[in-house]
Design a protein around this motif. Structure first.
Motif, mmCIF file in Angstrom:
data_model
loop_
_atom_site.group_PDB
_atom_site.id
_atom_site.type_symbol
_atom_site.label_atom_id
_atom_site.label_comp_id
_atom_site.label_asym_id
_atom_site.label_seq_id
_atom_site.Cartn_x
_atom_site.Cartn_y
_atom_site.Cartn_z
ATOM 1 N N ILE A 20 0.826 -1.209 0.000
ATOM 2 C CA ILE A 20 0.000 0.000 0.000
ATOM 3 C C ILE A 20 0.865 1.266 0.000
ATOM 4 C CG2 ILE A 20 -2.008 -1.108 1.028
ATOM 5 C CD1 ILE A 20 -1.281 0.106 3.698
ATOM 6 N N VAL A 21 2.001 1.247 0.686
ATOM 7 C CA VAL A 21 2.886 2.414 0.672
ATOM 8 C C VAL A 21 3.389 2.675 -0.744
ATOM 9 C CG1 VAL A 21 5.147 3.283 1.405
ATOM 10 C CG2 VAL A 21 3.584 2.310 3.090
ATOM 11 N N SER A 22 3.799 1.610 -1.417
ATOM 12 C CA SER A 22 4.272 1.757 -2.795
ATOM 13 C C SER A 22 3.159 2.256 -3.699
ATOM 14 C CB SER A 22 4.808 0.412 -3.300
ATOM 15 O OG SER A 22 5.254 0.521 -4.631
ATOM 16 N N GLY A 23 1.956 1.721 -3.516
ATOM 17 C CA GLY A 23 0.836 2.123 -4.356
ATOM 18 C C GLY A 23 0.418 3.560 -4.143
ATOM 19 N N VAL A 24 0.476 4.018 -2.895
ATOM 20 C CA VAL A 24 0.023 5.376 -2.584
ATOM 21 C C VAL A 24 1.071 6.425 -2.954
ATOM 22 C CG1 VAL A 24 -0.559 6.942 -0.677
ATOM 23 C CG2 VAL A 24 -1.577 4.661 -0.774
ATOM 24 N N TYR A 25 2.362 6.118 -2.702
ATOM 25 C CA TYR A 25 3.372 7.163 -2.793
ATOM 26 C C TYR A 25 4.317 7.080 -3.995
ATOM 27 C CZ TYR A 25 2.131 8.554 1.959
ATOM 28 O OH TYR A 25 1.459 9.004 3.068
ATOM 29 N N SER A 26 4.456 5.904 -4.609
ATOM 30 C CA SER A 26 5.486 5.753 -5.648
ATOM 31 C C SER A 26 5.371 6.797 -6.749
ATOM 32 C CB SER A 26 5.422 4.350 -6.266
ATOM 33 O OG SER A 26 6.030 3.422 -5.410
ATOM 34 N N ASN A 27 4.149 7.049 -7.215
ATOM 35 C CA ASN A 27 3.971 7.998 -8.324
ATOM 36 C C ASN A 27 4.112 9.452 -7.881
ATOM 37 O OD1 ASN A 27 3.516 5.928 -10.157
ATOM 38 N ND2 ASN A 27 1.308 5.922 -9.814
ATOM 39 N N ARG A 28 4.163 9.686 -6.574
ATOM 40 C CA ARG A 28 4.292 11.053 -6.081
ATOM 41 C C ARG A 28 5.752 11.456 -5.880
ATOM 42 N NH1 ARG A 28 -0.364 11.281 -1.313
ATOM 43 N NH2 ARG A 28 -1.904 9.960 -2.353
ATOM 44 N N ILE A 29 6.644 10.476 -5.872
ATOM 45 C CA ILE A 29 8.055 10.762 -5.614
ATOM 46 C C ILE A 29 8.743 11.131 -6.920
ATOM 47 C CG2 ILE A 29 10.247 9.781 -4.837
ATOM 48 C CD1 ILE A 29 8.667 8.005 -2.940
ATOM 49 N N ARG A 30 9.401 12.260 -6.913
ATOM 50 C CA ARG A 30 10.148 12.709 -8.078
ATOM 51 C C ARG A 30 11.606 12.917 -7.691
ATOM 52 N NH1 ARG A 30 6.222 11.116 -9.881
ATOM 53 N NH2 ARG A 30 4.629 12.122 -11.185
#
Length: 409
Positions: A140-150
């Protein structure tokens, strides 16, 4: 008669070697958003921690282990509740794979893990619950945040520059235990956890097992092992400690941003990394040097901002030319040139050099590091991404705990 949690858990010392007695009464140790954590759950987690460490705890140790067991069960309950909210379900095969990985790390097979736990009165379901929470939380952490990290190219370049600056320094293979200090709390609880960790380690508990149970870092899944690192990849506080440790030695707890850290130096090796430059040399031959041409050459060099603009800038200087030297090792350069290049970035130059060939300038078109243990730009990006993901995960878990209704009995 129903026993209090403290009295019930005090029996762990005498019950550690045997099976659970049927007449023991199950009580409620805590409620997390109305979900019960039982005294049986706490006792079984304590047993798992004790079995993993391989040491016989004192009565004082048991109190700290009890606190750690309850803390971890509360956090795992919050993680599983979050997974349910996001409709994340961990398949039994995923848990089996995680157990198989633990077995490999301990030179065993999964059946041995289950048998050793059972022999110490720990049902395999205790370990499976812990792994289920870890896996669900990662998903869930990967799903929620992965696309937000640049991760920007500037961040990668800055890290590569730090790595380049320490390329000739020794490399370290380190294992870590990170104990988080919540922003809104003092460090007393973290200090108590650090004492529990150091007590187990001083009694001979394997670092890998203690890290798996106590560490808040993502590396806990690997027993704290973060592999070979260059100084430029490590926190300054960690570098300072690693430099004074000998292989096999363990640090005391020390402060890092966000918490306390304990490291074990697994090994150290001299770096065989090499710094490589892609160079272009601009030359004004000695036969063409006079006051006017020297000034023109210096002016042309001052206007060059990248390797792509070298030839155009030199076109107005009579007799000047460029030579693409390709990839050149730092060690292969003359000492004075190497010294000038060491602090330069892409597109920068050494300034005018008076040589036997005339006036010369070296332009850095690229700089890279090669050799064992040297990270690639992709490795750096992955490391920076994982660091940010870990930070966001810890913040989220803190928020879940802050917003939850938790009743400890």
């Amino acid at each position: 008669m129903k026993r209090s949690l403290t009295a019930f858990l005090a029996l762990v010392t005498t019950l550690f070697g045997g099976a659970v007695h049927a007449q023991q009464v199950e009580g409620i140790a805590a409620l997390v958003n109305d979900y019960p954590i039982t005294t049986i759950d706490v006792r079984n987690r304590m047993r798992l921690i004790i079995v993993s460490s391989g040491v016989q705890p004192s009565e004082q140790d048991l109190l700290r282990i009890q606190q750690e067991a309850l803390r971890s069960l509360i956090e795992e309950t919050l993680q599983i509740q979050a997974a349910l909210e996001y409709d994340v379900e961990v398949e039994p095969a995923e848990i089996d794979a995680a157990i198989a990985n633990i077995a490999v790390q301990n030179n065993a097979d999964p059946s041995q893990i289950a048998n050793e736990l059972a022999a110490s009165g720990v049902d395999i379901s205790t370990l499976r619950r812990q792994l289920e929470a870890e896996i669900a939380w990662q998903i869930i952490v990967s799903g929620v945040y992965s696309n937000r990290i640049r991760i920007s190219n500037e961040q990668i370049e800055a890290t590569l520059e730090r790595v380049a600056a320490t390329a000739a320094q020794p490399q370290y293979r380190i294992a870590e235990i990170f104990i988080e200090i919540p922003l809104s709390a003092d460090d007393s609880q973290a200090q108590q956890r650090a004492i529990a960790v150091m007590t187990q380690l001083s009694q001979g508990a394997p670092f890998q097992s203690v890290a798996q149970q106590f560490s808040d870092a993502p590396s806990a899944a690997n027993g704290g092992d973060i592999g070979w690192m260059l100084e430029g990849q490590m926190r300054p506080e960690v570098v300072q400690i690693a430099r004074i440790l000998q292989p096999g030695q363990l640090s005391r707890p020390f402060r890092v941003p966000g918490g306390l850290m304990i490291i074990a130096l697994i090994d150290r090796r001299e770096s065989s990394a090499t710094l490589q430059y892609q160079l272009i040399q601009a030359t004004l031959p000695a036969s063409r040097i006079n006051d006017e041409s020297r000034e023109d050459f210096a002016d042309a060099v001052s206007r060059i901002r990248s390797c792509a603009g070298i030839d155009a800038a030199l076109a107005g200087v009579d007799g000047a030319f460029s030579s693409n030297l390709g990839d050149v090792s730092h060690d292969a350069l003359q000492a004075d040139i190497a010294d000038r290049l060491s602090s330069l970035g892409e597109g920068e130059n050494t300034g005018l050099l008076d040589t036997s060939a005339g006036l010369q300038v070296y332009f850095v078109c690229d700089r890279t590091i090669g050799g064992p243990g040297v990270p690639s730009p992709d490795d750096i990006e992955r490391q920076l991404r994982n660091q940010q993901l870990s930070l966001l995960a810890r913040q989220w878990l803190r928020n879940l705990r802050r917003d939850a209704t938790i009743e400890i009995r």
